[in-house]
Design a protein around this motif. Structure first.
Motif, PDB file in Angstrom:
ATOM      1  N   ALA A 163       0.875  -1.169   0.000  1.00  0.00           N
ATOM      2  CA  ALA A 163       0.000   0.000   0.000  1.00  0.00           C
ATOM      3  C   ALA A 163       0.915   1.222   0.000  1.00  0.00           C
ATOM      4  CB  ALA A 163      -0.905  -0.006   1.224  1.00  0.00           C
ATOM      5  N   LEU A 164       1.147   1.797  -1.184  1.00  0.00           N
ATOM      6  CA  LEU A 164       2.196   2.799  -1.326  1.00  0.00           C
ATOM      7  C   LEU A 164       1.903   4.101  -0.600  1.00  0.00           C
ATOM      8  CD1 LEU A 164       3.339   2.295  -5.024  1.00  0.00           C
ATOM      9  CD2 LEU A 164       4.316   1.388  -2.924  1.00  0.00           C
ATOM     10  N   ALA A 165       0.657   4.316  -0.173  1.00  0.00           N
ATOM     11  CA  ALA A 165       0.363   5.527   0.580  1.00  0.00           C
ATOM     12  C   ALA A 165       1.020   5.487   1.965  1.00  0.00           C
ATOM     13  CB  ALA A 165      -1.138   5.707   0.725  1.00  0.00           C
ATOM     14  N   ALA A 166       1.291   4.289   2.467  1.00  0.00           N
ATOM     15  CA  ALA A 166       1.920   4.138   3.782  1.00  0.00           C
ATOM     16  C   ALA A 166       3.418   4.424   3.694  1.00  0.00           C
ATOM     17  CB  ALA A 166       1.678   2.724   4.306  1.00  0.00           C
ATOM     18  N   ARG A 167       4.043   4.511   4.858  1.00  0.00           N
ATOM     19  CA  ARG A 167       5.496   4.728   4.909  1.00  0.00           C
ATOM     20  C   ARG A 167       6.214   3.387   4.797  1.00  0.00           C
ATOM     21  NH1 ARG A 167       6.951   9.685   7.240  1.00  0.00           N
ATOM     22  NH2 ARG A 167       8.641   8.855   8.515  1.00  0.00           N
ATOM     23  N   HIS A 168       7.244   3.370   3.977  1.00  0.00           N
ATOM     24  CA  HIS A 168       8.009   2.143   3.755  1.00  0.00           C
ATOM     25  C   HIS A 168       9.492   2.398   3.999  1.00  0.00           C
ATOM     26  CE1 HIS A 168       4.320   0.975   1.640  1.00  0.00           C
ATOM     27  NE2 HIS A 168       4.715  -0.263   1.816  1.00  0.00           N
ATOM     28  N   ILE A 169      10.158   1.341   4.418  1.00  0.00           N
ATOM     29  CA  ILE A 169      11.606   1.352   4.616  1.00  0.00           C
ATOM     30  C   ILE A 169      12.209   0.302   3.691  1.00  0.00           C
ATOM     31  CG2 ILE A 169      13.458   0.766   6.245  1.00  0.00           C
ATOM     32  CD1 ILE A 169      11.561   1.820   8.464  1.00  0.00           C
ATOM     33  N   VAL A 170      13.285   0.665   3.023  1.00  0.00           N
ATOM     34  CA  VAL A 170      13.982  -0.276   2.154  1.00  0.00           C
ATOM     35  C   VAL A 170      15.306  -0.654   2.800  1.00  0.00           C
ATOM     36  CG1 VAL A 170      14.991  -0.691  -0.118  1.00  0.00           C
ATOM     37  CG2 VAL A 170      12.901   0.698   0.096  1.00  0.00           C
ATOM     38  N   ALA A 171      15.566  -1.942   2.847  1.00  0.00           N
ATOM     39  CA  ALA A 171      16.846  -2.458   3.340  1.00  0.00           C
ATOM     40  C   ALA A 171      17.491  -3.282   2.241  1.00  0.00           C
ATOM     41  CB  ALA A 171      16.642  -3.311   4.591  1.00  0.00           C
ATOM     42  N   VAL A 172      18.794  -3.206   2.128  1.00  0.00           N
ATOM     43  CA  VAL A 172      19.522  -3.987   1.131  1.00  0.00           C
ATOM     44  C   VAL A 172      20.605  -4.796   1.831  1.00  0.00           C
ATOM     45  CG1 VAL A 172      19.047  -2.447  -0.800  1.00  0.00           C
ATOM     46  CG2 VAL A 172      21.037  -2.017   0.639  1.00  0.00           C
ATOM     47  N   ILE A 173      20.806  -6.000   1.351  1.00  0.00           N
ATOM     48  CA  ILE A 173      21.812  -6.895   1.929  1.00  0.00           C
ATOM     49  C   ILE A 173      22.823  -7.247   0.850  1.00  0.00           C
ATOM     50  CG2 ILE A 173      22.222  -9.104   3.068  1.00  0.00           C
ATOM     51  CD1 ILE A 173      19.341  -9.047   4.018  1.00  0.00           C
ATOM     52  N   ARG A 174      24.071  -7.045   1.132  1.00  0.00           N
ATOM     53  CA  ARG A 174      25.143  -7.365   0.191  1.00  0.00           C
ATOM     54  C   ARG A 174      26.010  -8.470   0.775  1.00  0.00           C
ATOM     55  NH1 ARG A 174      28.611  -2.409  -1.010  1.00  0.00           N
ATOM     56  NH2 ARG A 174      29.338  -2.792   1.123  1.00  0.00           N
ATOM     57  N   ASP A 175      26.352  -9.434  -0.068  1.00  0.00           N
ATOM     58  CA  ASP A 175      27.192 -10.547   0.358  1.00  0.00           C
ATOM     59  C   ASP A 175      28.315 -10.707  -0.664  1.00  0.00           C
ATOM     60  OD1 ASP A 175      28.119 -12.630   1.838  1.00  0.00           O
ATOM     61  OD2 ASP A 175      26.617 -14.069   1.211  1.00  0.00           O
ATOM     62  N   GLU A 176      29.343 -11.459  -0.285  1.00  0.00           N
ATOM     63  CA  GLU A 176      30.430 -11.718  -1.227  1.00  0.00           C
ATOM     64  C   GLU A 176      29.910 -12.451  -2.457  1.00  0.00           C
ATOM     65  OE1 GLU A 176      33.480 -13.832   0.793  1.00  0.00           O
ATOM     66  OE2 GLU A 176      34.005 -12.170   2.137  1.00  0.00           O
ATOM     67  N   ARG A 177      28.948 -13.346  -2.247  1.00  0.00           N
ATOM     68  CA  ARG A 177      28.318 -14.039  -3.372  1.00  0.00           C
ATOM     69  C   ARG A 177      27.018 -13.317  -3.708  1.00  0.00           C
ATOM     70  NH1 ARG A 177      25.129 -19.009  -3.500  1.00  0.00           N
ATOM     71  NH2 ARG A 177      25.474 -19.208  -1.276  1.00  0.00           N
ATOM     72  N   ASN A 229      18.245 -10.496  12.798  1.00  0.00           N
ATOM     73  CA  ASN A 229      17.830 -11.745  13.434  1.00  0.00           C
ATOM     74  C   ASN A 229      17.411 -12.779  12.398  1.00  0.00           C
ATOM     75  OD1 ASN A 229      18.254 -10.754  16.032  1.00  0.00           O
ATOM     76  ND2 ASN A 229      16.196  -9.903  16.179  1.00  0.00           N
ATOM     77  N   ALA A 230      16.760 -12.318  11.341  1.00  0.00           N
ATOM     78  CA  ALA A 230      16.259 -13.240  10.320  1.00  0.00           C
ATOM     79  C   ALA A 230      17.384 -13.900   9.549  1.00  0.00           C
ATOM     80  CB  ALA A 230      15.322 -12.509   9.359  1.00  0.00           C
ATOM     81  N   VAL A 231      18.451 -13.148   9.272  1.00  0.00           N
ATOM     82  CA  VAL A 231      19.512 -13.675   8.413  1.00  0.00           C
ATOM     83  C   VAL A 231      20.764 -14.052   9.192  1.00  0.00           C
ATOM     84  CG1 VAL A 231      18.647 -12.301   6.484  1.00  0.00           C
ATOM     85  CG2 VAL A 231      20.473 -11.378   7.927  1.00  0.00           C
ATOM     86  N   ALA A 232      20.681 -14.028  10.518  1.00  0.00           N
ATOM     87  CA  ALA A 232      21.871 -14.298  11.333  1.00  0.00           C
ATOM     88  C   ALA A 232      22.479 -15.650  11.006  1.00  0.00           C
ATOM     89  CB  ALA A 232      21.522 -14.226  12.813  1.00  0.00           C
ATOM     90  N   ARG A 233      21.625 -16.649  10.770  1.00  0.00           N
ATOM     91  CA  ARG A 233      22.125 -18.000  10.495  1.00  0.00           C
ATOM     92  C   ARG A 233      22.965 -18.043   9.224  1.00  0.00           C
ATOM     93  NH1 ARG A 233      18.117 -22.739   8.361  1.00  0.00           N
ATOM     94  NH2 ARG A 233      19.715 -24.043   7.448  1.00  0.00           N
ATOM     95  N   ASP A 234      22.598 -17.218   8.229  1.00  0.00           N
ATOM     96  CA  ASP A 234      23.297 -17.255   6.944  1.00  0.00           C
ATOM     97  C   ASP A 234      24.491 -16.317   6.897  1.00  0.00           C
ATOM     98  OD1 ASP A 234      21.460 -18.831   4.840  1.00  0.00           O
ATOM     99  OD2 ASP A 234      20.196 -17.814   6.297  1.00  0.00           O
ATOM    100  N   ASP A 235      24.571 -15.378   7.891  1.00  0.00           N
ATOM    101  CA  ASP A 235      25.665 -14.413   7.909  1.00  0.00           C
ATOM    102  C   ASP A 235      25.872 -13.829   6.521  1.00  0.00           C
ATOM    103  OD1 ASP A 235      27.708 -12.874   8.867  1.00  0.00           O
ATOM    104  OD2 ASP A 235      29.235 -14.420   8.611  1.00  0.00           O
ATOM    105  N   PRO A 236      24.870 -13.111   5.990  1.00  0.00           N
ATOM    106  CA  PRO A 236      24.905 -12.717   4.590  1.00  0.00           C
ATOM    107  C   PRO A 236      25.824 -11.559   4.259  1.00  0.00           C
ATOM    108  CG  PRO A 236      23.013 -11.759   5.655  1.00  0.00           C
ATOM    109  CD  PRO A 236      23.700 -12.613   6.688  1.00  0.00           C
ATOM    110  N   GLY A 237      26.431 -10.923   5.242  1.00  0.00           N
ATOM    111  CA  GLY A 237      27.318  -9.821   4.911  1.00  0.00           C
ATOM    112  C   GLY A 237      26.823  -8.515   5.493  1.00  0.00           C
ATOM    113  N   THR A 238      26.706  -7.486   4.664  1.00  0.00           N
ATOM    114  CA  THR A 238      26.428  -6.136   5.127  1.00  0.00           C
ATOM    115  C   THR A 238      24.992  -5.744   4.832  1.00  0.00           C
ATOM    116  OG1 THR A 238      28.726  -5.584   4.640  1.00  0.00           O
ATOM    117  CG2 THR A 238      27.244  -3.762   5.037  1.00  0.00           C
ATOM    118  N   ILE A 239      24.361  -5.064   5.780  1.00  0.00           N
ATOM    119  CA  ILE A 239      22.987  -4.600   5.630  1.00  0.00           C
ATOM    120  C   ILE A 239      22.969  -3.073   5.638  1.00  0.00           C
ATOM    121  CG2 ILE A 239      20.670  -4.583   6.635  1.00  0.00           C
ATOM    122  CD1 ILE A 239      21.350  -7.224   7.990  1.00  0.00           C
TER     123      ILE A 239
END
Length: 386
Positions: A163-177, A229-239
């Motif tokens: 629902a684009l009228a609401a406020r949204h936050i974008v997060a990006v995750i970068r990994d070596e792969r 917390n969601a990606v801790a198991r995968d240690d995906p890199g930088t958020i």
């Protein structure tokens, strides 16, 4: 009607055939046209032993595709065919006895092959639908993250749970792969993120090797905690996490902030796990006047280049000291003794004229260190001179 080997001859007008189709379809709750031509194939197999022809297989694949497009479950489709086969066996083929094993084998073979062809067509339709949906989704994500037409984005957003009228936050995750749409790791992380953040109001996709999460929220810190917390198991890199903004343009803005957080965190040599986009605003301000930043770095830090080993070890010492806030913690970070670290700080004071331990002079020195990180100094300067 003539019989051959205990079977009836095939005929499209056979009332028994029509009755079997009607009963099987009614019991399974399907359109009778899904069985079109199937009993003729069974009767032909019982009479001649012939299997499916190329045309028969093509017809079943087409019916399988149509069933998928009409949202008929594959289990229901298989059920109506097995039900029709059973009814035909007992009522049209008169259940051949022990002396007709060839007939039994022929009928079972064509039934099996027909169902396989149906499933193949069904799978083809499903894959085509997935590809089409993914293409639409990819187009929407590209337009959303790059600030496409707000009216068209609003029309399509509901399809993807936003629902684009609401406020949204974008997060990006970068990994070596790099993350890709077809990567199993991408699919698994996307599922975890949706479950943790809420199945609605969340869009997870990939863009330029990054995993991108668009979440309906006004709390960047909370979204960051959920992501870690969601990606801790995968240690995906930088958020990297943007700030909350409303509207389609707000999503694009938050995405740009998240990307900038990643970029600046990398150049500053810090972890974006500990820094939100709002925390990086001061660094963005510092970086806007490049000429002034170059002048500050040259004026304050240039003397460090003329030491044995170059400026890098002393620059790293200053970075660790400013982040830690005290000599003991900084020494542990650099694997030095406190005495060695304080010796380096004193040396920096002698070379630059600025005392890192002085509250008055620290700000100038720390700002110059930040500028050096942003400019890639001294490595960038060395490569330009070459």
């Amino acid at each position: 009607m003539a019989r051959t080997n205990g079977t009836r001859s095939a005929g499209v007008a056979d009332p028994g055939t029509a009755d079997v189709i009607r009963r099987a379809s009614t019991a399974s709750g399907t359109d009778p046209s899904l069985l079109a031509g199937y009993l003729d194939i069974l009767l032909r197999a019982a009479r001649t032993g012939r299997g499916l022809t190329a045309a028969d297989r093509s017809d079943r694949r087409q019916i399988g595709r149509r069933a998928a497009e009409d949202s008929v479950a594959l289990g229901t489709l298989v059920d109506v065919y097995l039900r029709a086969t059973r009814l035909a066996w007992t009522e049209l083929l008169e259940a051949p006895k022990a002396g007709h094993r060839d007939v039994t084998a022929a009928v079972l073979r064509v039934a099996n092959d027909a169902i396989v062809a149906l499933a193949t067509g069904y799978d083809d339709a499903q894959r085509a639908a997935i590809r089409s949906e993914e293409a639409l989704r990819r187009e929407f994500v590209d337009d959303l993250l790059h600030g496409g037409d707000p009216g068209r984005l609003a029309e399509r957003a509901g399809r993807f749970g936003l629902a684009l009228a609401a406020r949204h936050i974008v997060a990006v995750i970068r990994d070596e792969r790099p993350f890709t749409d077809t990567d199993e790791r991408t699919r698994r992380l996307a599922e975890v993120l949706r479950n943790r953040l809420s199945p609605s109001g969340v869009l997870v996709s990939t863009k330029d090797g990054l995993l991108v999460c668009v979440a309906q929220s006004s709390d960047s810190a909370a979204v960051g905690d959920h992501l870690r917390n969601a990606v801790a198991r995968d240690d995906p890199g930088t958020i990297g996490i943007g700030r909350p903004h409303a509207g389609a343009g707000g999503v694009a803005r938050s995405y740009d902030e998240a990307r900038t957080a990643l970029e600046l965190a990398g150049r500053l040599g810090v972890s974006a796990h500990d820094m939100l986009s709002a925390d990086l605003l001061v660094y963005q301000v510092l970086g806007r006047d490049r000429a002034a930043m170059v002048d500050l770095v040259d004026t304050v830090l240039a003397p460090l280049e003329h030491t044995r080993g170059g400026a890098r070890p002393l620059l790293d010492t200053l970075t660790a000291y400013f982040r830690a806030g005290n000599a003991m913690a900084a020494a542990r970070t650099l694997h030095l003794s406190v005495r060695a670290l304080t010796y380096r700080l004193a040396r920096i004071h002698r070379l630059t004229g600025y005392d890192p331990t002085s509250p008055v002079q620290r700000y100038t020195l720390e700002t110059a260190v930040i500028g050096a990180r942003l400019l890639g100094w001294p490595e960038a300067e060395a490569s330009e001179s070459e």
